[in-house]
Design a protein around this motif. Structure first.
Motif, PDB file in Angstrom:
ATOM      1  N   ALA A 113       0.945  -1.013   0.156  1.00  0.00           N
ATOM      2  CA  ALA A 113       0.030  -0.255  -0.192  1.00  0.00           C
ATOM      3  C   ALA A 113       0.730   1.313   0.003  1.00  0.00           C
ATOM      4  O   ALA A 113       0.638   2.232  -0.775  1.00  0.00           O
ATOM      5  CB  ALA A 113      -0.880  -0.016   1.261  1.00  0.00           C
ATOM      6  N   ARG A 114       2.002   1.097   0.913  1.00  0.00           N
ATOM      7  CA  ARG A 114       2.876   2.306   0.890  1.00  0.00           C
ATOM      8  C   ARG A 114       3.535   2.532  -0.570  1.00  0.00           C
ATOM      9  O   ARG A 114       3.618   3.929  -1.077  1.00  0.00           O
ATOM     10  CB  ARG A 114       3.854   2.120   1.961  1.00  0.00           C
ATOM     11  N   GLN A 146      11.008  11.049  -2.762  1.00  0.00           N
ATOM     12  CA  GLN A 146       9.974   9.897  -3.065  1.00  0.00           C
ATOM     13  C   GLN A 146      10.654   8.634  -3.680  1.00  0.00           C
ATOM     14  O   GLN A 146      10.467   7.457  -3.455  1.00  0.00           O
ATOM     15  CB  GLN A 146       8.935  10.094  -4.136  1.00  0.00           C
ATOM     16  N   TYR A 201      -0.698   1.682 -13.751  1.00  0.00           N
ATOM     17  CA  TYR A 201      -1.754   2.689 -13.486  1.00  0.00           C
ATOM     18  C   TYR A 201      -2.365   3.423 -14.632  1.00  0.00           C
ATOM     19  O   TYR A 201      -3.349   3.629 -14.792  1.00  0.00           O
ATOM     20  CB  TYR A 201      -1.149   3.649 -12.560  1.00  0.00           C
ATOM     21  N   LYS A 245       2.369   1.598  -3.688  1.00  0.00           N
ATOM     22  CA  LYS A 245       1.736   2.207  -4.412  1.00  0.00           C
ATOM     23  C   LYS A 245       1.371   3.804  -4.391  1.00  0.00           C
ATOM     24  O   LYS A 245       1.524   4.440  -5.271  1.00  0.00           O
ATOM     25  CB  LYS A 245       0.223   1.442  -4.645  1.00  0.00           C
ATOM     26  N   GLU A 246       1.340   4.059  -2.947  1.00  0.00           N
ATOM     27  CA  GLU A 246       0.887   5.573  -2.766  1.00  0.00           C
ATOM     28  C   GLU A 246       2.315   6.340  -3.045  1.00  0.00           C
ATOM     29  O   GLU A 246       1.997   7.420  -3.735  1.00  0.00           O
ATOM     30  CB  GLU A 246       0.852   5.771  -1.231  1.00  0.00           C
ATOM     31  N   ARG A 247       3.468   5.855  -2.833  1.00  0.00           N
ATOM     32  CA  ARG A 247       4.609   6.393  -3.030  1.00  0.00           C
ATOM     33  C   ARG A 247       4.758   6.764  -4.786  1.00  0.00           C
ATOM     34  O   ARG A 247       5.281   7.711  -5.221  1.00  0.00           O
ATOM     35  CB  ARG A 247       5.930   5.780  -2.651  1.00  0.00           C
ATOM     36  N   GLN A 248       4.339   5.701  -5.493  1.00  0.00           N
ATOM     37  CA  GLN A 248       4.495   5.562  -6.871  1.00  0.00           C
ATOM     38  C   GLN A 248       3.770   6.681  -7.563  1.00  0.00           C
ATOM     39  O   GLN A 248       4.034   7.270  -8.403  1.00  0.00           O
ATOM     40  CB  GLN A 248       4.210   4.228  -7.244  1.00  0.00           C
ATOM     41  N   LEU A 249       2.433   6.788  -7.121  1.00  0.00           N
ATOM     42  CA  LEU A 249       1.491   7.880  -7.599  1.00  0.00           C
ATOM     43  C   LEU A 249       1.993   9.025  -7.230  1.00  0.00           C
ATOM     44  O   LEU A 249       1.762  10.127  -8.130  1.00  0.00           O
ATOM     45  CB  LEU A 249       0.098   7.596  -6.956  1.00  0.00           C
ATOM     46  N   HIS A 250       2.451   9.258  -6.025  1.00  0.00           N
ATOM     47  CA  HIS A 250       3.091  10.855  -5.746  1.00  0.00           C
ATOM     48  C   HIS A 250       4.324  11.249  -6.541  1.00  0.00           C
ATOM     49  O   HIS A 250       4.380  12.137  -6.926  1.00  0.00           O
ATOM     50  CB  HIS A 250       3.466  10.704  -4.207  1.00  0.00           C
TER      51      HIS A 250
END
Length: 257
Positions: free
Chosen positions: A5-6, A46, A132, A8-13
């Protein structure tokens, strides 16, 4: 244990920050970033956090430096893609519309960033980025594909471009086009052989219409070809040829035998 989860969040950021650096008037980054310097600093943060999760042996500083240096070239390439869309679609009223409303630009902009990371041998992250984009646009481009300038996908839904595909300049695809693998080599134990050329080469100034399927690592579509809708090809096509119907496809295969 890897915190997915972390990740995926970092990747989108990270993706949001990189697209902001490419087109600050089109893409909005996180609220705390307002300047190029702040965005570059956030990219470094990131990338460090992502690489600590997936590949701690890779230097995040070197990766960030290389990626940031390459961004102007990525922007230059994307500018050609925007131009191709504007010139290739009579419905496009301006270049800004292409960037804001066209799924092709969404998918291609993510692909061009992910491709740079793929070339830096960063594991997992490039594929996450293009998947994504796939989930958002319906356009599936593997980050390992090599795609030249002035690339346009009209409509876009259902397009698939495999990992070892090579595409020249001024190529236009329509929805539902597949540039895929014909078959997979298998080891004696039944596992797949990886790392081989599996997907076709598409020359420059080629148009491939909706629903066409072109398969195989030995398949080459020459410069200036036109491939019609719903045509299925596993054989090469000489430069300048038009394959528009099932009959022409059969004649092409018969001529090869």
């Amino acid at each position: 244990m890897l915190n997915y989860a972390r990740l995926k969040e970092r990747q989108l950021h990270l993706l949001a920050l990189l697209r902001f650096l490419l087109y600050p008037n089109v893409f909005a980054p996180a609220a705390e970033v307002h300047t190029k310097a702040e965005a570059e600093s956030a990219v470094r943060t990131q990338l460090r956090d992502i690489l600590e999760l997936i590949c701690p042996d890779i230097s995040p500083e070197d990766t960030a430096n290389t990626l940031l240096v390459r961004l102007p070239a990525v922007r230059k390439m994307l500018d050609t893609d925007v131009q191709a869309a504007y010139e290739g679609d009579p419905a496009a009223t301006c270049r800004e519309e292409v960037m804001l409303a066209y799924p092709a630009f969404e998918a291609i902009s993510v692909f061009r960033i992910a491709h740079e990371l793929y070339c830096l041998h960063i594991p997992m992250l490039p594929r996450m980025m293009t998947e994504y984009a796939h989930s958002v646009t319906g356009i599936d481009i593997h980050p390992g594909a090599e795609i030249g300038p002035y690339f346009f996908i009209d409509h876009g839904t259902g397009v698939v471009i495999g990992e070892t595909t090579v595409i020249g300049a001024h190529v236009k695809l329509y929805q539902g086009v597949t540039l895929g693998a014909k078959s997979f080599a298998v080891q004696p134990d039944g596992t797949l052989v990886k790392g081989r050329k599996r997907h076709p080469d598409i020359g420059s100034n080629v148009v491939i219409y909706a629903g066409a399927t072109i398969l195989g690592g030995d398949t080459k579509i020459g410069d200036g070809c036109v491939i019609g809708g719903n045509v299925w090809l596993t054989h090469s096509v000489d430069p300048g040829k038009r394959v528009l119907t099932a009959r022409e496809q059969t004649e092409l295969i018969t001529a090869d035998i």
